[in-house]
Scaffold this active site. Structure first.
Site, PDB file in Angstrom:
ATOM      1  CB  THR A 175    -103.717  45.728 -26.476  1.00 31.89           C
ATOM      2  OG1 THR A 175    -104.027  44.505 -25.823  1.00 31.89           O
ATOM      3  CG2 THR A 175    -102.733  45.483 -27.607  1.00 31.89           C
TER       4      THR A 175
ATOM      5  CB  SER B  93    -107.734  46.688 -19.593  1.00 35.42           C
ATOM      6  OG  SER B  93    -108.751  46.056 -20.327  1.00 35.42           O
TER       7      SER B  93
ATOM      8  CB  THR C 282    -115.921  59.332 -31.847  1.00 34.29           C
ATOM      9  OG1 THR C 282    -115.919  60.210 -32.972  1.00 34.29           O
ATOM     10  CG2 THR C 282    -117.113  59.635 -30.950  1.00 34.29           C
TER      11      THR C 282
ATOM     12  CB  CYS D  19    -102.192  33.426 -26.112  1.00 37.71           C
ATOM     13  SG  CYS D  19    -102.189  32.239 -27.402  1.00 37.71           S
TER      14      CYS D  19
HETATM   15  N1  PLP Z   1    -101.904  43.553 -19.919  1.00 37.39           N
HETATM   16  C1  PLP Z   1    -102.226  42.506 -19.142  1.00 37.39           C
HETATM   17  C2  PLP Z   1    -101.396  42.206 -17.942  1.00 37.39           C
HETATM   18  C3  PLP Z   1    -103.334  41.723 -19.449  1.00 37.39           C
HETATM   19  O1  PLP Z   1    -103.645  40.682 -18.665  1.00 37.39           O
HETATM   20  C4  PLP Z   1    -104.087  42.037 -20.604  1.00 37.39           C
HETATM   21  C5  PLP Z   1    -105.232  41.198 -21.002  1.00 37.39           C
HETATM   22  O2  PLP Z   1    -105.188  39.985 -20.876  1.00 37.39           O
HETATM   23  C6  PLP Z   1    -103.714  43.144 -21.378  1.00 37.39           C
HETATM   24  C7  PLP Z   1    -102.615  43.870 -21.003  1.00 37.39           C
HETATM   25  C8  PLP Z   1    -104.481  43.544 -22.596  1.00 37.39           C
HETATM   26  O3  PLP Z   1    -105.620  44.296 -22.239  1.00 37.39           O
HETATM   27  P1  PLP Z   1    -106.836  44.457 -23.283  1.00 37.39           P
HETATM   28  O4  PLP Z   1    -107.507  43.120 -23.351  1.00 37.39           O
HETATM   29  O5  PLP Z   1    -107.711  45.509 -22.677  1.00 37.39           O
HETATM   30  O6  PLP Z   1    -106.255  44.890 -24.577  1.00 37.39           O
END
Ligand code: PLP
Length: 379
Positions: A70, A197, A235, A319
């Protein structure tokens, strides 16, 4: 213990990641400190950075660690805005981490449509970029994910990247679902930015990265101590970063083929059931993902029924708040409201076995057969 079939939501921590994290916690130290423990922590971070760079075919200095996918998506969009983008093109199937970041930017947002198979319409993109008004709309910015989280459909990243580069625009790829499941060659993608991620690949939650092309503008969003060479203060999550790299290194050479065979076997059992529609089956998909609608059977009821039967799956569009809402992705692919509301996602991963998918398919088929007459009567 339930059978876990929700790896696209999060993939359980791999043993190699847990061990790397334990070693990092034991090393202690702040990577910005100059003393021995600090240098040990710095070495862990830089070793992991080099490992990610090898994995994604880029330079170590172009990896910026973040708190997850995110943040990485937000950082890319904010940087494009600072670099002069005034209008953003995002695909109709982007995750909320892109969609909401785009709308929060205050810029105009345009939707790049997808075909019925869930693949971005590059003819639309080409025509749109040809008519781009640079004076009014600034630098073109296009976000197209590498693979969709709900359907697993893989996107024509390289071709899209070529179009955006020809238009002298900025190209962002959310590669969160691709990483660790299939090879993602950042250099070959022609992207300026790619979001990653750890937890989708069997690493820890709360850590990710933004990959940057050498010509990608970056404007930091986190101000403070100047970590990550001034690009993202705070950090570093040393243990998380170590776990991220270890998870990617732990992906076994035969894992993709093994998981693909399980998914294909599962699909062929379920697609023969009357009332079932598989989404994205005609497109290239991630090997682990199966998205299907079951006529008349609401997604959230399916999720609950399967949970009670001992299986963790998700609604097509679970979600983060736990609410289930209609899938925008499937609607963009032309699904009816009923089809979108009855879509579930089964996503396999490194823990999945033949026994898991056999037991799941038996339980799901049995339950659907049991409830279907009542669903039909209720219409
Ligand atoms: N982008 C996609 C395609 C995802 O499936 C997700 C998580 O579901 C994210 C971004 C968000 O990643 P994070 O959970 O590491 O913030």
């Amino acid at each position: 213990m339930s059978v876990y079939l929700d790896h696209n939501a999060t993939s359980p921590l791999r043993a190699q990641a847990r061990e790397a994290m334990a070693r990092a916690y034991d090393a202690g130290g702040n990577p910005s400190s100059v003393h021995g423990p600090g240098r040990a922590a710095r070495a862990i971070v830089e070793t992991a950075r080099a490992s990610l760079a090898r994995h994604f075919v880029t330079r170590a200095e172009d990896v910026v660690f973040t708190s997850g996918g995110t943040e990485a998506n937000n950082l890319a969009i904010a940087s494009a805005r600072a670099a002069g983008a005034k209008r953003l093109i995002i695909s109709a199937i982007e995750h909320d981490a892109v969609r909401d970041a785009a709308s929060a930017s205050g810029l105009q947002v345009e939707i790049l449509p997808v075909t019925a198979e869930g693949v971005a319409d590059l003819i639309w993109l080409e025509q749109r970029l040809e008519g781009w008004d640079r004076d009014a709309d600034g630098v073109p910015f296009v976000a197209l994910m590498a693979a969709n989280n709900e359907t697993g459909v893989i996107q024509p990243i390289e071709a899209a990247g070529r179009l955006v580069r020809e238009a002298e625009g900025l190209f962002h790829v959310d590669a969160v679902q691709m990483a660790g499941k299939l090879a993602f060659d950042f250099a070959g993608s022609l992207a300026h930015y790619a979001a990653l991620s750890a937890h989708k690949a069997g690493g820890p939650q709360g850590v990710g990265a933004l990959l940057l092309a050498c010509d990608a503008p970056l404007t930091r969003q986190m101000h403070g101590g100047g970590q990550e060479t001034g690009r993202r203060s705070g950090t570093e999550n040393v243990a998380g970063i170590a776990g991220f790299a270890a998870a990617l290194e732990a992906v076994e050479a035969d894992e993709v083929a093994r998981i693909a065979a399980l998914r294909d076997a599962l699909q062929s059992k379920l697609e023969s059931v009357e009332g079932v529609r598989i989404w994205g089956a005609g497109a290239d998909r991630l090997p682990n993902t199966l998205c299907l609608s079951a006529d008349g059977w609401a997604a959230e009821i399916q999720v609950i029924a399967m949970d009670l039967a001992g299986f963790a799956i998700s609604a097509g569009s679970a979600c983060s708040s736990g609410k289930v809402r209609k899938s925008r992705v499937l609607e963009a692919m032309g699904a009816s409201a009923d089809e979108a509301a009855s879509a579930i996602r089964i996503s396999l991963g490194w823990t999945s076995t033949q026994d898991d998918v056999d037991r799941f398919s038996d339980a799901w088929i049995r339950e659907y057969a049991r409830v279907r007459p009542r669903l039909a009567a209720a219409v």
